[in-house]
Motif scaffolding. Structure first.
Motif, PDB file in Angstrom:
ATOM      1  N   CYS A 206      55.425 -40.540 -20.631  1.00 17.64           N
ATOM      2  CA  CYS A 206      54.590 -40.076 -19.645  1.00 17.64           C
ATOM      3  C   CYS A 206      53.277 -40.469 -19.812  1.00 17.64           C
ATOM      4  CB  CYS A 206      54.725 -38.524 -19.338  1.00 17.64           C
ATOM      5  SG  CYS A 206      53.818 -38.066 -18.040  1.00 17.64           S
ATOM      6  N   VAL A 207      52.652 -41.266 -18.703  1.00 18.17           N
ATOM      7  CA  VAL A 207      51.273 -41.706 -18.699  1.00 18.17           C
ATOM      8  C   VAL A 207      50.262 -40.617 -19.240  1.00 18.17           C
ATOM      9  CG1 VAL A 207      49.361 -42.957 -17.676  1.00 18.17           C
ATOM     10  CG2 VAL A 207      51.868 -43.622 -17.602  1.00 18.17           C
ATOM     11  N   CYS A 208      49.385 -40.675 -20.117  1.00 19.60           N
ATOM     12  CA  CYS A 208      48.394 -39.924 -20.565  1.00 19.60           C
ATOM     13  C   CYS A 208      47.437 -39.533 -19.026  1.00 19.60           C
ATOM     14  CB  CYS A 208      47.436 -40.063 -21.320  1.00 19.60           C
ATOM     15  SG  CYS A 208      46.047 -39.137 -21.961  1.00 19.60           S
ATOM     16  N   VAL A 209      47.322 -38.240 -18.796  1.00 24.85           N
ATOM     17  CA  VAL A 209      46.707 -38.120 -17.215  1.00 24.85           C
ATOM     18  C   VAL A 209      45.297 -38.295 -17.612  1.00 24.85           C
ATOM     19  CG1 VAL A 209      48.692 -36.684 -16.555  1.00 24.85           C
ATOM     20  CG2 VAL A 209      46.780 -35.552 -17.687  1.00 24.85           C
ATOM     21  N   GLN A 210      44.616 -37.880 -18.629  1.00 26.67           N
ATOM     22  CA  GLN A 210      43.124 -38.065 -18.983  1.00 26.67           C
ATOM     23  C   GLN A 210      42.882 -39.527 -18.661  1.00 26.67           C
ATOM     24  OE1 GLN A 210      41.286 -35.262 -18.870  1.00 26.67           O
ATOM     25  NE2 GLN A 210      39.786 -36.705 -18.407  1.00 26.67           N
ATOM     26  N   SER A 211      43.541 -40.371 -19.360  1.00 28.04           N
ATOM     27  CA  SER A 211      43.039 -41.881 -19.128  1.00 28.04           C
ATOM     28  C   SER A 211      42.998 -42.424 -17.891  1.00 28.04           C
ATOM     29  CB  SER A 211      43.832 -42.468 -20.145  1.00 28.04           C
ATOM     30  OG  SER A 211      45.401 -42.502 -19.521  1.00 28.04           O
ATOM     31  N   ILE A 212      43.845 -41.768 -16.867  1.00 20.74           N
ATOM     32  CA  ILE A 212      43.684 -42.412 -15.536  1.00 20.74           C
ATOM     33  C   ILE A 212      42.995 -41.616 -14.330  1.00 20.74           C
ATOM     34  CG2 ILE A 212      45.941 -43.749 -16.171  1.00 20.74           C
ATOM     35  CD1 ILE A 212      47.346 -41.604 -14.428  1.00 20.74           C
ATOM     36  N   SER A 213      42.396 -40.452 -14.659  1.00 24.63           N
ATOM     37  CA  SER A 213      41.770 -39.472 -13.857  1.00 24.63           C
ATOM     38  C   SER A 213      40.201 -39.522 -13.872  1.00 24.63           C
ATOM     39  CB  SER A 213      42.390 -38.142 -14.071  1.00 24.63           C
ATOM     40  OG  SER A 213      41.823 -37.416 -13.213  1.00 24.63           O
ATOM     41  N   TYR A 214      39.753 -39.430 -12.916  1.00 29.00           N
ATOM     42  CA  TYR A 214      38.034 -39.259 -12.986  1.00 29.00           C
ATOM     43  C   TYR A 214      37.885 -37.851 -13.021  1.00 29.00           C
ATOM     44  CZ  TYR A 214      36.414 -43.704 -11.941  1.00 29.00           C
ATOM     45  OH  TYR A 214      36.072 -45.161 -11.907  1.00 29.00           O
ATOM     46  N   SER A 215      38.588 -36.963 -13.193  1.00 29.91           N
ATOM     47  CA  SER A 215      38.473 -35.343 -13.292  1.00 29.91           C
ATOM     48  C   SER A 215      38.787 -35.058 -14.651  1.00 29.91           C
ATOM     49  CB  SER A 215      39.195 -34.531 -12.242  1.00 29.91           C
ATOM     50  OG  SER A 215      38.999 -34.927 -10.932  1.00 29.91           O
TER      51      SER A 215
ATOM     52  N   LEU B 138      53.354 -34.403 -23.123  1.00 27.79           N
ATOM     53  CA  LEU B 138      53.997 -34.413 -21.746  1.00 27.79           C
ATOM     54  C   LEU B 138      55.529 -35.092 -21.815  1.00 27.79           C
ATOM     55  CD1 LEU B 138      51.125 -35.023 -19.391  1.00 27.79           C
ATOM     56  CD2 LEU B 138      52.334 -33.081 -19.813  1.00 27.79           C
ATOM     57  N   ASP B 139      55.802 -35.815 -23.241  1.00 27.73           N
ATOM     58  CA  ASP B 139      56.848 -36.329 -23.165  1.00 27.73           C
ATOM     59  C   ASP B 139      58.054 -35.540 -23.385  1.00 27.73           C
ATOM     60  OD1 ASP B 139      58.769 -38.361 -23.774  1.00 27.73           O
ATOM     61  OD2 ASP B 139      58.003 -38.903 -25.660  1.00 27.73           O
ATOM     62  N   ASN B 140      59.044 -35.590 -22.327  1.00 25.86           N
ATOM     63  CA  ASN B 140      60.334 -34.765 -22.240  1.00 25.86           C
ATOM     64  C   ASN B 140      61.657 -35.703 -22.386  1.00 25.86           C
ATOM     65  OD1 ASN B 140      60.081 -35.858 -19.876  1.00 25.86           O
ATOM     66  ND2 ASN B 140      60.465 -33.678 -18.926  1.00 25.86           N
ATOM     67  N   GLY B 141      61.602 -36.522 -23.185  1.00 18.79           N
ATOM     68  CA  GLY B 141      62.647 -37.856 -23.352  1.00 18.79           C
ATOM     69  C   GLY B 141      62.325 -39.173 -22.854  1.00 18.79           C
TER      70      GLY B 141
ATOM     71  N   ALA C  24      35.060 -41.047 -21.645  1.00 14.75           N
ATOM     72  CA  ALA C  24      36.058 -40.078 -21.714  1.00 14.75           C
ATOM     73  C   ALA C  24      37.126 -41.053 -22.087  1.00 14.75           C
ATOM     74  CB  ALA C  24      36.351 -39.495 -20.459  1.00 14.75           C
ATOM     75  N   CYS C  25      37.296 -42.221 -21.649  1.00 15.34           N
ATOM     76  CA  CYS C  25      38.475 -43.039 -21.958  1.00 15.34           C
ATOM     77  C   CYS C  25      38.175 -43.492 -23.191  1.00 15.34           C
ATOM     78  CB  CYS C  25      38.568 -44.452 -20.944  1.00 15.34           C
ATOM     79  SG  CYS C  25      39.183 -44.244 -19.208  1.00 15.34           S
ATOM     80  N   ARG C  26      37.105 -43.935 -23.804  1.00 11.70           N
ATOM     81  CA  ARG C  26      37.140 -44.191 -25.252  1.00 11.70           C
ATOM     82  C   ARG C  26      37.335 -43.051 -26.167  1.00 11.70           C
ATOM     83  NH1 ARG C  26      32.640 -46.918 -23.271  1.00 11.70           N
ATOM     84  NH2 ARG C  26      31.071 -45.187 -23.771  1.00 11.70           N
ATOM     85  N   LEU C  27      36.956 -41.740 -25.545  1.00 10.51           N
ATOM     86  CA  LEU C  27      37.473 -40.531 -26.110  1.00 10.51           C
ATOM     87  C   LEU C  27      38.808 -40.225 -26.443  1.00 10.51           C
ATOM     88  CD1 LEU C  27      34.806 -37.939 -25.485  1.00 10.51           C
ATOM     89  CD2 LEU C  27      35.230 -38.758 -27.890  1.00 10.51           C
ATOM     90  N   VAL C  28      39.557 -40.852 -25.237  1.00 10.28           N
ATOM     91  CA  VAL C  28      41.187 -40.463 -25.102  1.00 10.28           C
ATOM     92  C   VAL C  28      41.994 -40.858 -26.328  1.00 10.28           C
ATOM     93  CG1 VAL C  28      43.042 -40.955 -23.846  1.00 10.28           C
ATOM     94  CG2 VAL C  28      41.227 -39.928 -22.539  1.00 10.28           C
ATOM     95  N   HIS C  29      41.368 -42.210 -26.818  1.00 18.19           N
ATOM     96  CA  HIS C  29      41.907 -42.775 -27.938  1.00 18.19           C
ATOM     97  C   HIS C  29      41.785 -41.759 -29.471  1.00 18.19           C
ATOM     98  CE1 HIS C  29      42.966 -46.501 -25.905  1.00 18.19           C
ATOM     99  NE2 HIS C  29      41.639 -46.028 -25.305  1.00 18.19           N
ATOM    100  N   GLU C  30      40.829 -41.003 -29.217  1.00 17.58           N
ATOM    101  CA  GLU C  30      40.684 -40.041 -30.348  1.00 17.58           C
ATOM    102  C   GLU C  30      41.737 -38.885 -30.394  1.00 17.58           C
ATOM    103  OE1 GLU C  30      38.542 -40.491 -32.674  1.00 17.58           O
ATOM    104  OE2 GLU C  30      38.066 -42.487 -31.948  1.00 17.58           O
TER     105      GLU C  30
END
Length: 128
Positions: free
Chosen positions: A40-49, A34-37, A16-22
Motif C-alpha cells: 500500500c502506498v505511503c499516504v503521507q508521501s503523496i498528500s499535501y495534508s 497499512l500493508d495487509n498482504g 515532508a517528502c524528505r522526512l517521510v524517508h526517515e
C-alpha cells in the motif's frame, strides 16, 4: 467536528517528502503499517495534508520549523534573525534554536569589544 487538517504549500510538501524517508514504516514508497498482504502506498508521501498519525507523532518533530509551521500556527513566532517559524519556550523568545547561539556569541563579542575599548581609552580625547 474534529480539528482541521493542515494543508502544506509546495516547499513544506517537499520538506515532508524528505522526512517521510526517515519514517521506520516507510519501505520503498510503501507503508508497512497499512500493508495487509499487498503493498500500500505511503499516504503521507503523496498528500499535501498531514494524513498519517505516526508521521505527525514520531517523524515530524525531527524538523522543528516544519512542525511549528504546520501544527502550531497560533503559537509560533517568526525568528528575527533568519525569518523562520519556531515555537518559543517563553513569551520573550525572539530567535529560533538554530540562531540563538549565533546571536549570543555575536552580542557577547560586541559587549567585550566595547568593554575593552572603554578600559583602554580612558581619558583619551581627540584634539579638534
Amino acid at each position: 467536528m474534529g480539528a482541521k487538517i493542515p494543508r502544506m504549500d509546495y516547499r513544506q510538501y517537499r520538506a515532508a517528502c524528505r522526512l517521510v524517508h526517515e519514517c521506520c514504516n516507510y519501505d520503498n514508497g510503501n507503508c508497512i503499517l497499512l500493508d495487509n498482504g499487498e503493498p500500500c502506498v505511503c499516504v503521507q508521501s503523496i498528500s499535501y495534508s498531514l494524513m498519517c498519525r505516526w508521521f505527525i507523532a514520531a517523524v515530524l518533530p525531527l524538523d522543528g520549523k516544519l512542525e511549528a509551521a504546520l501544527l502550531h500556527r497560533a503559537d509560533r513566532k517568526r525568528c528575527t534573525e533568519c525569518g523562520g517559524y519556531f515555537l518559543p519556550k517563553s513569551n520573550r523568545g525572539k530567535y529560533c534554536p538554530d540562531c540563538v547561539a549565533r546571536v549570543r556569541r555575536r552580542k557577547e563579542a560586541e559587549r567585550q569589544r566595547k568593554r575593552y575599548h572603554l578600559s583602554t581609552h580612558l581619558g583619551y580625547e581627540r584634539s579638534p
